[in-house]
Every structure is written in structure tokens, then in C-alpha cells.
Scaffold this active site. Structure first.
Site, PDB file in Angstrom:
ATOM      1  N   PHE A   1     -14.278  -2.593   0.375  1.00 31.80           N
ATOM      2  CA  PHE A   1     -15.208  -1.554  -0.079  1.00 31.80           C
ATOM      3  C   PHE A   1     -15.103  -1.324  -1.588  1.00 31.80           C
ATOM      4  CE2 PHE A   1     -13.931   0.050   4.317  1.00 31.80           C
ATOM      5  CZ  PHE A   1     -14.872  -0.760   4.936  1.00 31.80           C
TER       6      PHE A   1
ATOM      7  N   HIS B   1      -5.415  -3.139   1.710  1.00 35.48           N
ATOM      8  CA  HIS B   1      -5.926  -3.911   2.850  1.00 35.48           C
ATOM      9  C   HIS B   1      -6.678  -5.164   2.409  1.00 35.48           C
ATOM     10  CE1 HIS B   1      -4.922  -0.071   4.623  1.00 35.48           C
ATOM     11  NE2 HIS B   1      -5.083  -0.559   5.840  1.00 35.48           N
TER      12      HIS B   1
ATOM     13  N   ARG C   1      -1.646  -4.473   3.574  1.00 34.09           N
ATOM     14  CA  ARG C   1      -1.341  -3.632   4.729  1.00 34.09           C
ATOM     15  C   ARG C   1      -0.015  -4.023   5.386  1.00 34.09           C
ATOM     16  NH1 ARG C   1      -4.965  -3.556  10.317  1.00 34.09           N
ATOM     17  NH2 ARG C   1      -3.923  -1.816  11.339  1.00 34.09           N
TER      18      ARG C   1
ATOM     19  N   GLU D   1     -18.265   4.984  -1.352  1.00 37.90           N
ATOM     20  CA  GLU D   1     -17.459   4.311  -2.375  1.00 37.90           C
ATOM     21  C   GLU D   1     -18.177   4.187  -3.718  1.00 37.90           C
ATOM     22  OE1 GLU D   1     -15.984   3.252   1.641  1.00 37.90           O
ATOM     23  OE2 GLU D   1     -17.977   3.193   0.687  1.00 37.90           O
TER      24      GLU D   1
ATOM     25  N   ARG E   1       0.848  -1.205   0.000  1.00 40.52           N
ATOM     26  CA  ARG E   1       0.000   0.000   0.000  1.00 40.52           C
ATOM     27  C   ARG E   1       0.884   1.257   0.000  1.00 40.52           C
ATOM     28  NH1 ARG E   1      -2.163   1.503   6.042  1.00 40.52           N
ATOM     29  NH2 ARG E   1      -0.488   0.546   7.237  1.00 40.52           N
TER      30      ARG E   1
END
Length: 312
Positions: free
Chosen positions: A83, A109, A167, A58, A10
């Protein structure tokens, strides 16, 4: 193996966007109240006029990205995998996939290694969801170097791309001169007894497993398959033909991801025994990321166990 530098992919995503943003004025970044976590905050700091925060909305963000792409902009819509792929699936399918728009989805994530955030945020279904959208390219890079290269390749590619980042900080095993190509896998270690095909953080675990298996007299081929769709079918078939046995490894459900993509190719073109390592049709739970990976069998040690039993 010597200690290696570790970077969360990330972080690589945020760094790559910032670098590309300096080169391309048409690159814009959208986020949904998570710029600090997705690391797009680094792009926001450098190019505040080209960063758009949509709040916890989103679906709206994805639709806005679709609209922006029709004006010549190249939007990277960013959020957690749960999401970006889950909550906004309808909008990704209908507003980006169906008209085949030039939108990139940066999903951070992903997988069990989200850790303490728990089952609600540990998305292990995103490969399956995104693979099911016609024309969608799906990529899960293995380390910092590959992640940055994948973001660049996604920008240069005309069409929708789903990029999954992690992550947890993972070892950087690629050299800086590594050349990434969408739709091409990479033989990290050659072998003849069993082919281990992995992506994401499982790629490094597969490399470690290959070294441990060598000590046990098993010569494993290790393949890093960052692009899940389109899959490098030629490499999969060559590996299966050479080794006669295949193991797939992914931080994703064994349903609908890399394992099923590989099985789909082999079942039609070269029937080969396969073992799938992944999340076994269950939800995760809260806990330290490393401990969760151990519990769910997403480690080199578990790959070795499966390979030894498989090769007997």
C-alpha cells in the site's frame, strides 16, 4: 551455527520510532489503520498526540505527511509495502519525491514472507517502484540492530527515504555496536571465488550459504547491502574485481531491485558475470512464510546450489 535471537524488523521499526520520539519532539507517525501490524502502536501508546491514523486511505496519509514536513515536522508514514509503495505511488512521486520533501516511508510486510496474506499483499515490486523516483533513498535492513539504526539514520537524513521491513522474525547477526551508514554496504565475510550481495532477510541466508560453501571448498565473499539506492558502487566494483563472479539475493522481483542495480553498475563500469536470486517474475501465493521462501528459492541452500554451478 549457534541458535540466534530472532526479531521481525517491523518490531524494530516500532521500537526505534518510540526511542527516537522520546528524543525528538518533531517526529510524528502516520498510519493507515494498521498500527498493530506495522508496530507503530508502540509509538502511539507513548506519544498519542503525535500519532495520526488516517484509516484505509494511504494516498491521503502520504499527502498529509508531505504537508506536515513543510512545517518542520519529520513524518514517518507507515503501512504495508503493497500500500505504501503500490497504492500510494502517485502521491509518493508527486507530493514527496518531486518537491524532495523530508518524509520517511515505513513500509512493513514486504516480500513473499508475508505468508498467508497471499499474492495481493506480498509486495515484490516496491524496490523497483521506489528506486525509479528521483532523489528517493531506498533501504532494506537485514536484522533488528540494522533496522533500528536505519530508522535513526533516516530521521537524521534530509530528504525522502523508503524503508522496507519484514513480518517474519529473522536472526539478529549484528552486534549492538554496528555502525550503519546510508549508501554503504558491509562485508560480512571476505572471499575470492564469488561475491554474494544480499539484503533484508536474504542477508542472513547469504551468510549461511557462505559457511556451507566454505565446507565445499568455495571461498565466498558475503556482502550485506541494505541501501539499494544510493548503491555502494565502490564496494560492488571492488567485490566484482576481486571475485570475478557476483550473485545477488533479494526478497523481491529479479526485475528492478538490488540485482538490476548491481548489474547496472557492473555492465557500465566492469562487465562481470552475475546470477540474480529473487522472485522470478511471478506472483506469490498463500502459505507459511518459511515454506514459501523455500519454494521460491530464497534460502541458503538454493544460494549454495547457484554458487556451486556458477563456480564450476
Amino acid at each position: 551455527m549457534a541458535e540466534m535471537k530472532k526479531v521481525a524488523t517491523r518490531d524494530s521499526y516500532g521500537a526505534a520510532l518510540t526511542e527516537l520520539g522520546a528524543q525528538h519532539d518533531n517526529l510524528v507517525v502516520l498510519d493507515a489503520d494498521l498500527a498493530g501490524a506495522t508496530k507503530t502502536g508502540t509509538f502511539k501508546k507513548a506519544f498519542p498526540d503525535r500519532h495520526f491514523d488516517f484509516g484505509i486511505a494511504e494516498a491521503n496519509m502520504v499527502c498529509a505527511a508531505a504537508g506536515m514536513s513543510t512545517t518542520g515536522l519529520v513524518p514517518f508514514a507507515s503501512s504495508f509495502a503493497m500500500f505504501a509503495a503500490g497504492r500510494a505511488f502517485e502521491q509518493v512521486r508527486n507530493s514527496i519525491g518531486y518537491p524532495h520533501l523530508n518524509v520517511k516511508i515505513g513500509a512493513t510486510h514486504g516480500g513473499i514472507s508475508v505468508g498467508e496474506d497471499g499474492a495481493s499483499h506480498q509486495c515484490c515490486e516496491d524496490f523497483a517502484l521506489m528506486r525509479s523516483i528521483p532523489g528517493m533513498t531506498v533501504i532494506c535492513p537485514a536484522d533488528d540492530v540494522e533496522a533500528k539504526a536505519a530508522v535513526k539514520a533516516a530521521y537524521e537524513y534530509e530528504g525522502p527515504v523508503y524503508l522496507r521491513f519484514g513480518r517474519l522474525a529473522v536472526p539478529v547477526f549484528h552486534s549492538e555496536d554496528y555502525k550503519f551508514q546510508i549508501g554503504k554496504g558491509e562485508i560480512v565475510k571476505d572471499g575470492t571465488d564469488v561475491a554474494i550481495i544480499a539484503n533484508g532477510l536474504l542477508a542472513y541466508e547469504a551468510i549461511r550459504a557462505g559457511e556451507l560453501l566454505a565446507e565445499a571448498g568455495i571461498n565466498a565473499m558475503v556482502i550485506n547491502m541494505a541501501t539499494i539506492k544510493p548503491l555502494d558502487e565502490e564496494l560492488v566494483l571492488a567485490a566484482a574485481k576481486k571475485c570475478g563472479k557476483v550473485i545477488t539475493c533479494e526478497e523481491h522481483s529479479i526485475i528492478g531491485g538490488l540485482g538490476e542495480a548491481v548489474c547496472g553498475v557492473l555492465s557500465e563500469k566492469l562487465p562481470t558475470p552475475v546470477r540474480r536470486i529473487g522472485v522470478n517474475d511471478e506472483y506469490g501465493h498463500s502459505g507459511p512464510a518459511v515454506k514459501l521462501l523455500e519454494q521460491f528459492g530464497l534460502t541458503a541452500e538454493h544460494i549454495v546450489e547457484v554458487a556451486k554451478a556458477f563456480c564450476k
